[in-house]
Design an enzyme around this catalytic site. Structure first.
Site, PDB file in Angstrom:
ATOM      1  N   SER A 207       0.832  -1.214   0.000  1.00  0.00           N
ATOM      2  CA  SER A 207       0.000   0.000   0.000  1.00  0.00           C
ATOM      3  C   SER A 207       0.857   1.251   0.000  1.00  0.00           C
ATOM      4  O   SER A 207       1.938   1.282   0.613  1.00  0.00           O
ATOM      5  CB  SER A 207      -0.906   0.007   1.237  1.00  0.00           C
ATOM      6  OG  SER A 207      -1.572   1.247   1.365  1.00  0.00           O
TER       7      SER A 207
ATOM      8  N   TYR B 168      -2.070   0.364   9.950  1.00  0.00           N
ATOM      9  CA  TYR B 168      -2.266  -0.290   8.655  1.00  0.00           C
ATOM     10  C   TYR B 168      -1.033  -0.112   7.779  1.00  0.00           C
ATOM     11  O   TYR B 168      -0.467  -1.080   7.247  1.00  0.00           O
ATOM     12  CB  TYR B 168      -3.502   0.269   7.951  1.00  0.00           C
ATOM     13  CG  TYR B 168      -3.572  -0.088   6.488  1.00  0.00           C
ATOM     14  CD1 TYR B 168      -3.792  -1.406   6.092  1.00  0.00           C
ATOM     15  CD2 TYR B 168      -3.392   0.878   5.493  1.00  0.00           C
ATOM     16  CE1 TYR B 168      -3.837  -1.749   4.740  1.00  0.00           C
ATOM     17  CE2 TYR B 168      -3.438   0.540   4.155  1.00  0.00           C
ATOM     18  CZ  TYR B 168      -3.660  -0.768   3.781  1.00  0.00           C
ATOM     19  OH  TYR B 168      -3.701  -1.109   2.448  1.00  0.00           O
TER      20      TYR B 168
ATOM     21  N   LYS C 154     -17.139  -1.790   0.646  1.00  0.00           N
ATOM     22  CA  LYS C 154     -16.141  -1.075   1.436  1.00  0.00           C
ATOM     23  C   LYS C 154     -16.714   0.092   2.225  1.00  0.00           C
ATOM     24  O   LYS C 154     -16.043   0.629   3.105  1.00  0.00           O
ATOM     25  CB  LYS C 154     -15.004  -0.592   0.535  1.00  0.00           C
ATOM     26  CG  LYS C 154     -14.175  -1.729  -0.049  1.00  0.00           C
ATOM     27  CD  LYS C 154     -13.151  -1.240  -1.052  1.00  0.00           C
ATOM     28  CE  LYS C 154     -12.051  -0.439  -0.413  1.00  0.00           C
ATOM     29  NZ  LYS C 154     -11.155  -1.267   0.428  1.00  0.00           N
TER      30      LYS C 154
END
Length: 331
Positions: free
Chosen positions: A117, A140, A178
């Site tokens: 990411s 994250y 999502k």
């Protein structure tokens, strides 16, 4: 057999469809539908050989001869909620899980393509794949960076290719589940359909109203890059995967609205005209957010290009328009 972890999710289900488009159906989808069963809708039109819960898959990874011979693993399974505060869950789901997959793939000499990411860059203003630029702001991003670092330590001794892709702001079909984590393209579409206008933040970080810029990349381009690396069986490493061209939120909003207007038989309008008509509306940041807001991202694609990927990426106007037409076609 191909394994797609997170295969019921956004990018994962698009990779399954991309494999199907090649005639590949011998696919094992791995996912966890416990907390969000709506993801199954992404698989309804896919051809797969089998489905496994993530926990059952992990047990098979640890077992001797627990899995059949694999052609490749496309590891997309992860918790991608940047607001998740449970660090133990995040590290188990993103870091430990990924290590188990990598270890199995190296033991059995199976190519691995996995999702990293752009969150690893956090507060950085330079988006190239070097340690100096990697400053995640949440657990994250840290979980993704830690696994990228784990791979880097093993690059010299790999027995099969491994490529990690640092996804920037991906948009496209398959992200309905999502919710608030869906792309701004989808959120702008829903706002316009429900309220007749799109809300953007006022200026920040030296940018004018709605002119904050992100690297928006179509999920179809993401699939093309991943399958390119699958075909080439390498090279190994960590690569940015964005369009390489930052676009303002204003551009995304204009593309969304004018595609909706086109479908309604109405002429396209410029940004000033949309603002004057009230179709684009600027709002203040929630307290404290402006100081923490990432006003600019743009993938440095040098490493990706050097690895042999030469195709152009869709401009945001083209990709967003195609996405909105698909949303309109499916109600």
């Amino acid at each position: 057999m191909y394994v797609v972890t997170g295969g019921a999710g956004f990018v994962g289900s698009n990779l399954v469809r991309a494999l199907n488009a090649r005639g590949v159906t011998d696919i094992l989808v791995v996912d966890n539908l416990e907390s969000n069963s709506a993801k199954f809708l992404n698989l309804v039109d896919c051809a797969i050989a089998d489905y496994l819960d993530k926990r059952d898959f992990l047990r098979l990874l640890a077992a001797t001869d627990g899995l059949p011979t694999l052609a490749a693993v496309l590891h997309q399974g992860a918790c991608s909620d940047t607001m998740e505060l449970d660090g133990r869950y995040m590290m188990d789901n993103n870091y430990a899980y990924s290590k188990a997959v990598l270890d199995h793939c190296q033991t059995h000499q199976v190519p691995l393509l996995y999702a990293s990411s752009a969150a690893v860059y956090g507060a950085s203003e330079v988006f190239a794949e070097t340690a100096a630029n990697e400053r995640p702001l949440n657990v994250y991003g840290y979980s993704k960076l830690l696994f990228d670092t784990y791979l880097r330590r093993r690059l010299h001794a790999l027995r099969a290719p491994v490529a990690g892709f640092r996804y920037f702001n991906v948009y496209g079909p398959g992200e309905a589940h999502k919710g608030r984590m869906a792309s701004v393209a989808r959120q702008f579409f829903l706002q316009y359909r429900e309220h007749g206008r799109v809300q953007l933040f006022r200026g920040s970080g030296g940018y004018a109203d709605g002119e904050q810029r992100r690297d928006f990349v179509s999920v179809h381009d993401v699939s093309r890059v991943v399958l390119h690396f699958l075909d080439k069986a390498g090279p190994s490493g960590v690569f940015n995967l964005g369009s390489g061209a930052a676009a303002s939120f204003n551009r995304v909003a204009v593309a969304v609205i004018n595609t909706c207007r086109e479908a309604a038989g109405e002429p396209a309008l410029s940004l000033p005209e949309l603002v004057a008509a009230g179709s684009v509306h600027y709002i203040d940041f929630p307290p404290g957010l402006a100081a923490r807001y990432q006003s600019y991202t743009e993938a440095d694609l040098d490493a990706l290009r050097q690895a042999g990927y030469e195709e152009a990426f869709m401009p945001v106007e083209e990709g967003v328009a195609a996405y909105v037409r698909e949303l309109l076609a499916h109600g």
